[in-house]
Write a protein that holds these residues in place. Sequence first.
Motif, PDB file in Angstrom:
ATOM      1  N   LEU A   1      90.106  70.521  94.415  1.00 31.95           N
ATOM      2  CA  LEU A   1      90.809  69.854  95.588  1.00 31.95           C
ATOM      3  C   LEU A   1      89.799  69.601  96.742  1.00 31.95           C
ATOM      4  CD1 LEU A   1      94.152  72.262  95.648  1.00 31.95           C
ATOM      5  CD2 LEU A   1      93.820  69.981  95.245  1.00 31.95           C
ATOM      6  N   LYS A   2      88.882  70.366  96.937  1.00 33.57           N
ATOM      7  CA  LYS A   2      87.735  70.151  98.084  1.00 33.57           C
ATOM      8  C   LYS A   2      86.969  69.025  97.543  1.00 33.57           C
ATOM      9  CE  LYS A   2      87.509  71.999 101.389  1.00 33.57           C
ATOM     10  NZ  LYS A   2      87.896  71.534 102.823  1.00 33.57           N
ATOM     11  N   VAL A   3      86.733  68.941  96.384  1.00 34.48           N
ATOM     12  CA  VAL A   3      85.892  67.843  95.798  1.00 34.48           C
ATOM     13  C   VAL A   3      86.714  66.637  95.895  1.00 34.48           C
ATOM     14  CG1 VAL A   3      84.941  66.594  93.420  1.00 34.48           C
ATOM     15  CG2 VAL A   3      84.358  69.088  94.139  1.00 34.48           C
ATOM     16  N   ILE A   4      87.823  66.538  95.799  1.00 38.04           N
ATOM     17  CA  ILE A   4      88.613  65.449  95.742  1.00 38.04           C
ATOM     18  C   ILE A   4      88.524  64.932  97.500  1.00 38.04           C
ATOM     19  CG2 ILE A   4      90.977  64.351  95.661  1.00 38.04           C
ATOM     20  CD1 ILE A   4      91.360  65.975  93.055  1.00 38.04           C
ATOM     21  N   GLU A   5      88.927  65.918  98.291  1.00 40.54           N
ATOM     22  CA  GLU A   5      88.898  65.849  99.588  1.00 40.54           C
ATOM     23  C   GLU A   5      87.780  65.195 100.424  1.00 40.54           C
ATOM     24  OE1 GLU A   5      88.852  68.491 103.435  1.00 40.54           O
ATOM     25  OE2 GLU A   5      90.382  69.381 101.880  1.00 40.54           O
ATOM     26  N   LEU A   6      86.520  65.420  99.594  1.00 42.97           N
ATOM     27  CA  LEU A   6      85.064  65.100 100.101  1.00 42.97           C
ATOM     28  C   LEU A   6      84.741  63.952  99.424  1.00 42.97           C
ATOM     29  CD1 LEU A   6      83.302  68.404 100.146  1.00 42.97           C
ATOM     30  CD2 LEU A   6      84.249  67.153 102.015  1.00 42.97           C
ATOM     31  N   GLY A   7      85.726  63.296  98.688  1.00 39.00           N
ATOM     32  CA  GLY A   7      85.452  61.849  97.996  1.00 39.00           C
ATOM     33  C   GLY A   7      84.753  61.673  96.444  1.00 39.00           C
ATOM     34  N   GLY A   8      85.055  63.196  96.029  1.00 40.09           N
ATOM     35  CA  GLY A   8      84.272  63.043  94.640  1.00 40.09           C
ATOM     36  C   GLY A   8      85.452  62.764  93.554  1.00 40.09           C
ATOM     37  N   THR A   9      85.202  62.619  92.309  1.00 33.55           N
ATOM     38  CA  THR A   9      86.202  62.812  91.321  1.00 33.55           C
ATOM     39  C   THR A   9      86.231  63.765  90.224  1.00 33.55           C
ATOM     40  OG1 THR A   9      85.703  60.315  91.234  1.00 33.55           O
ATOM     41  CG2 THR A   9      86.791  61.261  89.410  1.00 33.55           C
ATOM     42  N   VAL A  10      87.027  64.336  90.200  1.00 33.68           N
ATOM     43  CA  VAL A  10      87.196  65.561  89.200  1.00 33.68           C
ATOM     44  C   VAL A  10      87.368  65.118  87.534  1.00 33.68           C
ATOM     45  CG1 VAL A  10      88.151  68.055  88.489  1.00 33.68           C
ATOM     46  CG2 VAL A  10      87.777  67.139  90.961  1.00 33.68           C
ATOM     47  N   VAL A  11      86.559  65.497  86.719  1.00 36.59           N
ATOM     48  CA  VAL A  11      86.661  64.716  85.406  1.00 36.59           C
ATOM     49  C   VAL A  11      87.163  65.880  84.232  1.00 36.59           C
ATOM     50  CG1 VAL A  11      85.179  62.974  85.899  1.00 36.59           C
ATOM     51  CG2 VAL A  11      84.300  65.046  84.729  1.00 36.59           C
ATOM     52  N   SER A  12      87.186  67.150  84.675  1.00 30.46           N
ATOM     53  CA  SER A  12      87.648  68.134  83.784  1.00 30.46           C
ATOM     54  C   SER A  12      88.225  69.580  84.387  1.00 30.46           C
ATOM     55  CB  SER A  12      86.378  68.491  82.842  1.00 30.46           C
ATOM     56  OG  SER A  12      85.462  69.357  83.395  1.00 30.46           O
ATOM     57  N   LEU A  13      89.111  70.203  83.785  1.00 28.67           N
ATOM     58  CA  LEU A  13      89.313  71.402  83.915  1.00 28.67           C
ATOM     59  C   LEU A  13      89.649  72.252  82.490  1.00 28.67           C
ATOM     60  CD1 LEU A  13      91.821  71.025  86.797  1.00 28.67           C
ATOM     61  CD2 LEU A  13      89.621  72.014  87.004  1.00 28.67           C
ATOM     62  N   SER A  14      89.561  73.475  82.558  1.00 19.09           N
ATOM     63  CA  SER A  14      89.805  74.324  81.236  1.00 19.09           C
ATOM     64  C   SER A  14      90.418  75.422  81.516  1.00 19.09           C
ATOM     65  CB  SER A  14      88.251  74.493  80.644  1.00 19.09           C
ATOM     66  OG  SER A  14      87.618  75.282  81.352  1.00 19.09           O
ATOM     67  N   ASP A  15      90.877  76.134  80.260  1.00 20.05           N
ATOM     68  CA  ASP A  15      91.234  77.662  80.133  1.00 20.05           C
ATOM     69  C   ASP A  15      90.926  78.019  78.831  1.00 20.05           C
ATOM     70  OD1 ASP A  15      93.049  76.661  78.222  1.00 20.05           O
ATOM     71  OD2 ASP A  15      94.890  76.875  79.708  1.00 20.05           O
ATOM     72  N   SER A  16      91.285  79.257  78.662  1.00 22.12           N
ATOM     73  CA  SER A  16      90.698  79.967  77.425  1.00 22.12           C
ATOM     74  C   SER A  16      91.073  79.346  76.075  1.00 22.12           C
ATOM     75  CB  SER A  16      91.184  81.685  77.237  1.00 22.12           C
ATOM     76  OG  SER A  16      92.666  81.573  77.380  1.00 22.12           O
ATOM     77  N   LYS A  17      92.116  78.382  76.145  1.00 17.79           N
ATOM     78  CA  LYS A  17      92.586  77.730  75.082  1.00 17.79           C
ATOM     79  C   LYS A  17      92.144  76.238  74.701  1.00 17.79           C
ATOM     80  CE  LYS A  17      95.400  81.072  73.754  1.00 17.79           C
ATOM     81  NZ  LYS A  17      95.417  81.946  72.454  1.00 17.79           N
ATOM     82  N   GLY A  18      91.414  75.777  75.643  1.00 12.55           N
ATOM     83  CA  GLY A  18      90.791  74.458  75.492  1.00 12.55           C
ATOM     84  C   GLY A  18      90.714  73.740  77.040  1.00 12.55           C
ATOM     85  N   ALA A  19      90.183  72.404  77.029  1.00  9.96           N
ATOM     86  CA  ALA A  19      89.866  71.686  78.082  1.00  9.96           C
ATOM     87  C   ALA A  19      90.805  70.364  78.169  1.00  9.96           C
ATOM     88  CB  ALA A  19      88.535  71.556  78.191  1.00  9.96           C
ATOM     89  N   ILE A  20      90.946  69.888  79.315  1.00 13.16           N
ATOM     90  CA  ILE A  20      91.317  68.678  79.649  1.00 13.16           C
ATOM     91  C   ILE A  20      90.428  67.806  80.418  1.00 13.16           C
ATOM     92  CG2 ILE A  20      93.777  69.373  79.743  1.00 13.16           C
ATOM     93  CD1 ILE A  20      93.643  68.938  82.883  1.00 13.16           C
ATOM     94  N   ILE A  21      90.149  66.210  79.814  1.00 11.04           N
ATOM     95  CA  ILE A  21      89.013  65.428  80.233  1.00 11.04           C
ATOM     96  C   ILE A  21      89.606  64.332  80.629  1.00 11.04           C
ATOM     97  CG2 ILE A  21      86.976  64.538  79.469  1.00 11.04           C
ATOM     98  CD1 ILE A  21      87.023  67.425  78.997  1.00 11.04           C
ATOM     99  N   ALA A  22      89.351  63.711  81.798  1.00 10.66           N
ATOM    100  CA  ALA A  22      89.819  62.547  82.337  1.00 10.66           C
ATOM    101  C   ALA A  22      89.441  61.389  81.428  1.00 10.66           C
ATOM    102  CB  ALA A  22      89.642  62.482  83.688  1.00 10.66           C
ATOM    103  N   THR A  23      90.528  60.413  81.459  1.00 13.49           N
ATOM    104  CA  THR A  23      89.939  59.209  80.656  1.00 13.49           C
ATOM    105  C   THR A  23      90.180  57.883  81.330  1.00 13.49           C
ATOM    106  OG1 THR A  23      92.378  59.206  79.934  1.00 13.49           O
ATOM    107  CG2 THR A  23      91.063  60.372  78.423  1.00 13.49           C
TER     108      THR A  23
END
Length: 613
Positions: free
Chosen positions: A394-416
Amino acid sequence: MLASGTASLLLPALARSLLLLITCLATLTLSQDVNTTAEATADRQAPRDLLHDAAFLPEHDAVIRRSLALHDRLQKERPVAIRKMSSDPGEKFYWDYWMFAGDLGETNQTLLPSLDSALLFHSDLDGHGSDSALLPRWLPPRALSLFSKRDYHSSSTTMSNLPSEPEFEQAYHELASTLENSSLFKQHPEYRTALKVVSIPERVIQFRVVWEDDKGEVQVNRGYRVQYNSTLGPYKGGLRFHPSVNLSILKFLGFEQIFKNALTGLNMGGGKGGADFDPKGKSDNEIRRFCVAFMSELGKHIGANTDVPAGDIGVTGREIGFLFGQYKKQTKLWEGVLTGKGNTWGGSLIRPEATGYGTVYYVEEMMKYAGGDSFQGKRVTISGSGNVAQYAALKVIELGGTVVSLSDSKGAIIATTAEGISADQIEAIAQIKVERKYLADIATTSTFSNVKYLPDARPWLHVGQVDVALPCATQNEVSGEEAEGLIKAGAKYIAEGSNMGCTPEAIEIFEKDRTSKKVKEAIWYAPGKAANGGGVAVSGLEMAQNSARVRWTSEEVDAKLKEIMKNCFDNGLQTAKTYATPKEDEYPSLVAGSNIAGFVKVAAAMKDQGDWW
């Protein structure tokens, strides 16, 4: 057939011919076992593919890598000595004990002489007489496990006769190697004594936690509190509820916490605790009953001026509330004994956001030093999806950046898409995490049509070109291979939002890149003890507010957090320039600077207080 423990007692008394027969049979059998194990292991391609097996967790990567490397080495060269673990000649033998030509350290051949007389007649075969190194030349490595009686196991001479503690040993050796490779010990050789003292906890508390589940059945877990160092203030560090919790992990976290807390500039010592309890799949009533049972014992050992725990993995505001309520009931005290409390009953604003925000603020300072850079327009890959990852994103987005991934112990999501993961999507993830669900449960819904879900994967090798990497999940979550991948992907900054988020191999690769390239071309690595200090910093601010019975605004706390992270960066930077002087046009080593700065502050205070001399 005799059990190995029995054999260790009876073999020296057997006739030479019978002893030779047993030894040869053991050699053949165990050699076949080694080869079979090697073939089975080769099929599994550790460590990455091992993560698909439920028996292994991400934090075991370092252990798996070490075991496989040792196995490979044993196929190519013979050991020359045995690492010294203790003075006990009957200690159990493990593969890790073998030492090869060129290895340093003490050796232990105390179990060999007792067999020399029985095997003496072999000396004519190789001309070595009664050489006590005879046995390892005739037996394969695992054959010596026959001569065992105790389950002591350590891969480090530092750990002496203690059980293997790979996570703690990794944390210790990261600090020790940094100090050795700097000029600190040359300028202040007396600090070697301080390192020996500070590496041992002041106190370790272990206890059973007996509680009742919703079926009325008795359940039991192990609870811990490692009160590591109180030189700078009360013990301070989180509580972790997770099935992987053990003493090695808590010692590693507590050890790191000492120096992390020192870098904040606040009066806090270091500690860590938790239990091998898994909150996932438990009802609120079961979690409440567990917390009551846990605090009934832990409450005997903590206090606002003694030890102030906080949350960690598996311990959210809900658990803190249950724990605080039980402490208050059994002590009749309302005091700042826990941090991360609710905003209406003693908590601090910005505390849930603090670690994630602080990590981003730290990277901002790195960017400024590198030439006035910023997050604007940067592609940022983040692992994890808990508090740290959510608020860093959220802070990266607030500062103008683009978040391209997040994950947990089962897998990851990647922005397309170019827009990346949005703030609304992060809010949706926060909600399912409160419900103890996984990214897989929502990754295929219409809300997440702009992402792809990768099961059993971490994001680092799947995100394409990136500028910043923020590991925010758990320890050892960036491997050497993934470190190389991030460099090839163009990453210029990596900062650990998690504790010890990078393996030693990854750190070595990042540091090699830093020293081999010029500023702005190299990747710059920041360790967790510096970059993720925001959480404990605001915990310290919560303690201050509780003591003064005041409440600061969000703006006040956020401003103090920014200042603490700036000072933390500056402290590590200047210390690196003093004790690990960089070459011209080279980034200073933040891992060296942070390690040394935190250590020196604690060691000097310990000497003033008479803890070493």
